[in-house]
Design an enzyme around this catalytic site. Structure first.
Site, PDB file in Angstrom:
ATOM      1  CD  GLU A  86      17.882   1.000  58.181  1.00 23.72           C
ATOM      2  OE1 GLU A  86      18.735   0.673  59.003  1.00 23.72           O
ATOM      3  OE2 GLU A  86      18.097   1.828  57.281  1.00 23.72           O
ATOM      4  CE1 TYR A 117      17.124   2.481  61.509  1.00 26.93           C
ATOM      5  CE2 TYR A 117      16.448   0.948  63.227  1.00 26.93           C
ATOM      6  CZ  TYR A 117      17.054   1.192  62.010  1.00 26.93           C
ATOM      7  OH  TYR A 117      17.592   0.152  61.294  1.00 26.93           O
TER       8      TYR A 117
END
Lengths: 290, 387
Positions: free
Chosen positions: B197, B109
């Site tokens: 993101e 991530y």
């Protein structure tokens, strides 16, 4: 008494010749604020209702002895205006402008870190010490001189709370809107110690809302360092997660910053939390009566 | 402002962040051509909507053949997808992204966001990619690394290194991952993002790193300096009443209750919704008419509230400061005459020119439930909503 602003505040209005600046400067003067200068680049040397207008804040500080600045300039220029006032050495900047890009405010905050200048806002209704000085857009007449401090993230909700207090004959020492944006200057945590140390403030009302963790930080401070009572309200119980509720800062980000958890943290810190927005004045009166 | 995954990936591509090979289609007719163009056997078919929870809702499908990909895309395009975040009516799928399927060795991530406390941009990286980062933060916080970025000096190479080596990935990936992180930071800053993101950023079995998903949100306050982003706006993903409200410079959010409300100021609007809940009803909307509202804006606001069929009562709560009560009252009377409102209208006015506002309401010959205070309004609403 009061905190931050009083009869000694000498205000320079940045953007004094703009529509908002003109309107609210007149209202501030009517209320009794000492507006000593205005700034509009290119209009230096002119007068606004007898008040000298300068090209730069530094000139207003030097020639008119201004020690506080109010900013009524459009969002694309407002961050620069805050830095200009800070650089010129005023002790307080109140930025009323709504809609400043967040990255611009990050630059401002970093710049102000090592400076002594206090920042209120942006996206605030301003600050008022009733009977002494008003820097902002709030209606002066709903306020009453007294001994309660009010801190809020919201404009009209503050009017509502102040009105509930004034109608119960409870006056205010100073009322401050910290602003509805994600990045603001003074927060509850900076202001609570000032009210705690102000011998003419008896209690504080904190009007919070969803988003961020400023209310939680305030709760920890109150628990560890404050003797004066704190009454709190948190707006946004019914706000759906992930949506921007008007204020850019009012977003419940994925379970962080929701009203219920804020209220729980405040209650655990011994703060009186009011659930009914119509009952804030009543609750404060009860707390004072104890 | 939110944008679609395929649009975010286009921006990733412009900034040198590797993305899977893929094609976006807008109609069922384009499916066959797209699948043929990709030339892969295994494909991923992804519905493009402004909401999460697509995977669980069947909006992301794996196809082992061109035929299967065709079928999957045809069942998604032009339909409405209901996920846990969309509400029961769902959101229209007007775009479908068809991509090569990549064999995943590791999921990471990478995210940039605004940290309010430090007033900085921060970066979060985790080795638990593919999961919601909040869940990782709650369950295995030791697998998340963070760096705060000083705006004066920007994201520094030492910070990128520090984060990379904490992940214990093979050091051969340092350069590639460092490049992705730096490019995403540059994108975040250049375009005034509020969130950027990659979840997951993957290490493929063949060793390359690829952004399998992409999420970009932009700061609404900064859109004025990014005219290039306005083409990316997709109003069809938003509630039509909200789009209509934006046209009239009103801030409206549709909710699921039956008491409509119109208020000046965001904080008071939220508190008014809370008051409605406090008396046992549910708010139907958030509507902030703002400080500079005109009679026409008040009228449009009332129209929008009333076009929501679930609304059984409207509560107008105005604390006049900049917005004067007489302006508000004129707008309400105009709207009530024009719209022939047949549900109760509870009005509470306070502040600037309140007497004149109340006089206009009384002199209109129309019936309003006028409340003297917020408490009084609460009692009136409470009495009116009782069956």
């Amino acid at each position: 008494m009061s905190i931050i602003v009083d009869k000694n505040t000498r205000l320079v209005v940045q953007g004094i010749t703009g529509q908002e600046g003109t309107f609210h400067t007149k209202k501030m003067i009517e209320y009794g604020t000492r507006v000593v200068a205005g700034v509009t680049p290119g209009k230096g040397g002119q007068k606004f209702d007898g008040i000298p207008v300068f090209n730069a804040v530094r000139d207003a500080v030097r020639d008119a002895d201004a020690n506080a600045a109010a900013i009524f300039v459009p969002p694309s220029f407002a961050a620069d205006a805050i830095m200009e006032a800070t650089e010129a050495g005023v002790s307080l900047v109140v930025c009323l402008t709504e809609g400043i890009p967040t990255l611009d405010m990050i630059t401002v905050r970093q710049y102000m870190k090592e400076k002594k200048t206090l920042l209120i806002g942006p996206n605030t209704a301003g600050i008022i010490s009733p009977g002494k000085c008003k820097i902002g857009v709030m209606a002066g007449y709903i306020h009453k001189e007294g001994r309660i401090g009010v801190i809020s993230r919201s404009g009209t909700l503050t009017y509502e709370v102040v009105d509930q207090l004034t109608k119960r004959d409870i006056g205010q020492s100073t009322c401050i809107g910290i602003g509805g944006d994600p990045i603001v200057g003074l927060k509850y945590l900076d202001l609570l110690p000032m009210f705690e140390n102000d011998k003419n403030t008896d209690a504080v009302v904190m009007i919070g809302e969803i988003g961020g963790s400023a209310e939680e930080d305030a709760a920890a401070y109150h628990r560890d360092h404050m003797k004066k009572p704190l009454v709190a309200f948190i707006a946004g119980v019914t706000a759906p997660p992930g949506r921007r509720m008007g204020h850019a800062g009012a977003i419940v980000s994925r379970g962080v910053g929701d009203a219920a958890s804020k209220m729980r943290v405040l209650e655990e810190a011994g703060i009186t939390v009011v659930k009914d927005p119509a009952g804030i004045g009543e609750t404060l009166e009860a707390v004072l009566g104890k | 402002m939110k944008i679609h995954e395929y649009q975010a990936k286009q921006l990733f591509h412009e900034y040198g962040i590797p993305i899977p090979k893929g094609i976006t289609i807008r109609s069922a007719a384009e499916v066959r051509q797209a699948v043929a163009g990709l030339g892969h056997i295994r494909l991923i078919v992804k519905a493009q909507i402004h909401a999460g929870g697509r995977g669980k809702a069947g909006g992301i499908r794996i196809a082992d053949s061109a035929e299967e990909a065709n079928k999957a895309a045809e069942t998604l395009i032009g339909k409405r997808l209901v996920t846990e975040q969309t509400g029961s009516k769902g959101i229209p799928v007007n775009h479908v992204l068809i991509e090569e399927a990549i064999d995943v060795a590791k999921e990471l991530y990478v995210g940039f966001a605004i940290d309010r406390v430090s007033a900085c941009v921060n970066i979060l990286v985790s080795t638990e990619g593919g999961m919601e980062i909040e869940k990782v933060a709650a369950e295995t916080p030791e697998k998340i690394w963070m760096e705060l970025i000083d705006p004066a000096i920007g994201l520094r190479p030492f910070q990128v290194n520090r984060i990379f080596y904490q992940t214990r990935l093979d050091h051969k990936l340092a350069r590639e991952m460092g490049g992705i992180i730096t490019n995403l930071y540059n994108l975040f800053m250049d375009k005034d993002c509020s969130l950027a993101e990659i979840n997951p950023l993957i290490v493929a079995k063949d060793g390359r790193m690829v952004a399998l998903d992409a999420k970009l949100n932009f700061d609404d306050n900064a859109l004025y300096r990014h005219p290039e982003l306005s083409d990316l706006r997709d109003d069809q993903q938003e509630n039509p009443l909200e789009v209509e409200a934006t046209r009239h410079h009103l801030n409206y959010i549709k909710l699921n209750g039956n008491v409509g409300c119109m208020v000046n100021g965001a904080g008071l609007a939220m508190a008014t919704m809370d008051l409605i809940k406090h008396v046992g009803a549910e708010p139907a909307n958030f509507l902030d008419v703002g400080g500079g509202a005109t009679a026409a804006m008040v009228k449009e606001g009332l129209k929008i509230i009333l076009s929501d069929e679930s609304v059984k009562l409207v509560f107008i709560n105005i604390f006049g400061g900049i917005l004067r009560c007489d302006t508000l009252a004129r707008g309400v009377v105009d709207a009530a005459r024009e719209l022939k409102i047949n549900i109760p209208l509870v009005i509470r006015l306070e502040g600037t020119n309140v007497e004149e506002g109340r006089r206009i309401l009384a002199a209109s010959g129309l019936y309003f439930d006028v409340a003297e205070s917020l408490k009084d309004a609460a009692e009136i609403i409470s009495a009116l909503i009782r069956p």
